[in-house]
Design an enzyme around this catalytic site. Structure first.
Site, short mmCIF file in Angstrom:
data_model
loop_
_atom_site.label_atom_id
_atom_site.label_comp_id
_atom_site.label_asym_id
_atom_site.label_seq_id
_atom_site.Cartn_x
_atom_site.Cartn_y
_atom_site.Cartn_z
N GLY B 300 0.81 -1.21 0.00
CA GLY B 300 0.00 0.00 0.00
C GLY B 300 0.84 1.26 0.00
O GLY B 300 1.97 1.27 -0.52
N SER B 301 0.33 2.29 0.65
CA SER B 301 0.89 3.63 0.50
C SER B 301 2.34 3.79 0.95
O SER B 301 2.96 4.79 0.60
CB SER B 301 0.03 4.63 1.26
OG SER B 301 -1.30 4.52 0.84
N VAL B 302 2.86 2.86 1.75
CA VAL B 302 4.28 3.01 2.13
C VAL B 302 5.15 3.01 0.87
O VAL B 302 6.24 3.55 0.87
CB VAL B 302 4.76 1.91 3.10
CG1 VAL B 302 4.34 2.22 4.51
CG2 VAL B 302 4.28 0.55 2.69
#
Lengths: 141, 592
Positions: B300-302
């Site tokens: 995801g956004s990491v």
């Protein structure tokens, strides 16, 4: 003559044999002892190993944390408890700054009396002098 | 003369030598004389010669020996040692070396154990012996032992691998017919805490998992312990916080790592649920699975950390640039939306801070597929992690890598990697731009392995500011530890279940570095399928679930690892400047 020489030879041979026997016996005893010591070393090394493992086992962080929580009044360290050395007030600065009038009176008298004492007097005299000076300063406060 | 033969025959008898019979003596003398006269002289000659030869041989031998004695005593060069060598004291030999953590705490060791067996034929009173034995070893069944001792066999195992205390108790009973067999057994004093990284062995002490497996040959071949990079204290803190979060959010699993930003050493590696390596047989396969190295997850956004770093390093964008994030992107049959939608033009710092999918996707599209593929490859995200474990997951890389993949990978979907890969990539981004393989083996003090440059130092410094901005003002505010400047990025990824993205099953993660102005440690945590709770207003996102874990971990390990806390009120670049510049630019865009 030959008889004496023969006897001498016989005695020497017998002596040498006895000595050899004695040394051999000695060595055998020492070797036995060495074997025992080696066995002991092994036993102790093994024991050390077991104890080290037990020490590690008893030091499980979770166990220590639980014990500390139950028996000690300690908390984990927080960042707030750190202070830099240069942030500490200088030694004695607190009394000097808070007792400005008293200190100003004591300081001039202190300095000249202490300076020569420290320079000349041998070590034992330094202590009591300093103490009295400090108590004087304390009284002045 | 006629008596001679008779005399001779008598002569052969020894008793006759002392015979006083004059006749016999005379006859003997005569015989002797006769012997000497008739052919006796040559025999004597022969005898003498033989004596001489023998004498010479002996003399020669004595001379040789004598000379050798003189040689040794007088002319010896002193080749012989003056002091006899002491036979070296025996060292305790175990078949397998210990494993210790970076501070020397024993994590795995081989202990000599005694196994109890009996010779039932020598046991006189099986019933009595069984009763006493069960008192000493309460875990044995009395009836079973009695049955075993009553058999007519010469050998039967009663119990394997007794502890020294148990052995003492059995010895004290003094039951005849019981014997001990010495065996060795692998023991893990810290049990679950290091289960996944250390692994375990089988009954023959052969490594089956973890370091025990990957270093099997090394452990067998030496006596000195193998020093790992793990720090048990850090491991404990991380494991505890992850477990607490797992319980609180009713998650099915969790994983986390703490890595040294300078060397790539792994200080802690946790995978939950865990198991007891002392009894690996009883563990569920689910528990034995190492999520930290073998588990592959769409993070995801990491991943936006890498997207932004890549765009900045390639010069595609600067910190002052931005993208219009007001409209969702439609590409192929996908629609890309923002979770924290702002519906306006966003600068690069804002895109990162608010975790805008649209912004990240546009950034990646501008950078291009080939560049992204190469960049992620250099960060080690497209090949299995280098860590010294057999349990390493092979990342799920899209093939072919199309534009749609580029877009989704920009915000962390479509490329599944392991937490170890994730953490090492973050290490490379924050430590000045150099990639070093993750390792479980401790480096020598001060030794810094050569790294490969991934990005410019300048980009790395910019990323630090952006990561700090996320924690100060963005989605990662709950990671802001007291006294330590944490920079990081949240991640919330919907899990791919049966080919569809599930709405209610997600991975909440947080990648962080601290102290962010000069990172010493990188932390990555992820929680598998957390459920929203009342305290988090039903949210189960990276910011609500994973960020607080990082905050608590940093606050605990900061003092342990000797990271100097920042002083209250110390000046800090909070990223305001970045935002002010962005705002000015935004208003310009708006007026245009």
């Amino acid at each position: 003559m030959t008889r004496v020489a023969g006897l001498l030879f016989f005695l020497t041979a017998a002596g040498a044999a006895l000595f050899l026997f004695y040394i051999k016996q000695e060595v055998r005893e020492m070797e036995e002892e060495l074997g025992i010591v080696h066995r002991d070393i092994l036993r102790h090394q093994e024991a050390i190993r077991v104890l080290k493992t037990e020490w590690s086992y008893l030091n499980q962080p979770a166990r220590i944390a639980d014990l500390a929580a139950r028996h000690l009044d300690l908390r984990p360290l927080t960042a707030r408890q750190f202070v830099r050395l240069e942030d500490l007030p200088p030694r004695g600065a607190r009394s000097a700054s808070s007792e400005v009038p008293a200190a100003s009176g004591a300081a001039p008298t202190l300095a000249p009396t202490l300076a020569p004492t420290l320079a000349k007097a041998p070590a034992p005299r330094k202590g009591p002098r300093k103490d009295t000076a400090l108590t004087e300063a304390g009284n002045a406060r | 003369m006629t008596r001679r033969p008779e005399q001779f025959s008598l002569n052969l008898r020894p008793g006759n030598l002392r015979s006083r019979d004059p006749d016999a003596r005379a006859a003997r003398d005569f015989a002797a004389r006769d012997f000497m006269d008739g052919g006796g002289a040559p025999a004597l000659e022969t005898g003498r010669t033989r004596l001489l030869v023998a004498g010479m041989v002996f003399a020669l031998a004595f001379i040789v020996i004598g000379w050798r004695l003189v040689d040794i005593a007088a002319f010896s060069p002193g080749g012989e040692p003056r002091i006899a060598a002491t036979p070296p004291a025996p060292a305790f030999e175990s078949g397998r070396a210990d494993i210790v953590d970076r501070n020397g705490v024993v994590l795995a060791t081989s202990l000599p154990t005694a196994s109890l067996y009996a010779n039932p034929r020598q046991v006189r009173d099986p019933a009595g012996a069984a009763a006493r034995l069960v008192r000493a070893l309460p875990d044995l069944s009395r009836t079973e032992i009695r049955a075993k001792l009553s058999t007519d066999r010469g050998f039967i195992w009663l119990k394997r691998n007794l502890t020294p205390r148990e052995q003492y108790r059995v010895n004290r009973l003094g039951i005849p017919g019981l014997y001990f067999e010495r065996e060795e057994r692998r023991f893990y004093p810290h049990g679950r805490l290091t289960a996944h990284s250390i692994g375990f062995t089988d009954v023959d002490n052969k490594g089956l998992a973890g370091v025990e497996r990957s270093f099997d040959a090394v452990l067998r071949g030496r006596a000195e312990p193998l020093t790992l990079s793990l720090d048990l204290r850090v491991q404990h803190v991380l494991a505890r916080e992850l477990a607490a979060a797992m319980t609180e959010f009713a998650a099915i699993g969790a994983a986390g790592l703490v890595m040294d930003a300078a060397t790539g050493e792994v200080l802690a590696m946790v995978s939950l649920p865990d198991f007891d390596p002392n009894r690996p047989g009883t563990a569920a396969p689910e528990a034995r699975f190492n999520r930290a190295s073998l588990g592959l997850y769409e993070m995801g956004s990491v991943f936006k950390i890498f997207t932004v770093a890549m765009a900045l390093d390639e010069g595609v964008v600067t910190l002052d640039d931005g993208y219009d994030a007001s409209k969702p992107i439609r590409i192929a049959r996908f629609t890309i939306n923002d979770f924290h939608a702002k519906n306006r033009w966003l600068s690069v710092p804002e895109i990162f801070m608010y975790s805008s999918n649209i912004g990240a996707a546009r950034m990646a599209m501008d950078t291009g597929t080939a560049v992204q593929q190469a960049f992620l490859g250099r960060l080690g995200l497209t090949r299995p992690a280098d860590i010294e474990l057999a349990e390493v997951g092979r990342p799920m890389v899209p093939s072919p890598w199309r534009e749609i993949n580029t877009v989704t990978i920009a915000y962390g979907h479509g490329l599944a990697v392991s937490p170890v890969q994730m953490a090492s990539a973050v290490v490379a981004v924050v430590n000045g731009g150099e990639f070093r393989p993750a390792t479980l083996i401790k480096h020598a003090e001060g030794e810094r392995p050569a790294g490969t440059r991934i990005m410019s130092r300048d980009t790395s410094l910019k990323m630090r500011r952006l990561l700090r901005l996320v924690v100060r003002r963005g989605t990662g505010r709950q990671a802001d530890a007291e006294g330590y400047r944490v920079g990081g990025k949240t991640g919330t990824a919907d899990k791919l279940i049966g080919g569809r993205y599930a709405r209610d099953a997600r991975i909440a993660s947080f990648a962080a570095a601290f102290p962010i102005n000069d990172p010493r440690y990188v932390i990555f945590v992820m929680v598998d399928e957390p459920k929203g709770i009342a305290r988090t207003h039903g949210y189960a996102t990276g910011g609500w679930v994973a960020a607080p874990i990082v905050r608590r971990v940093v606050e605990r390990i900061g003092p342990i690892l000797g990271v100097e806390p920042v002083r209250d009120g110390a000046h800090e670049d909070g990223g305001e400047e970045l935002l002010v510049r962005a705002k000015a630019r935004a208003s310009k865009v708006a007026t245009n």
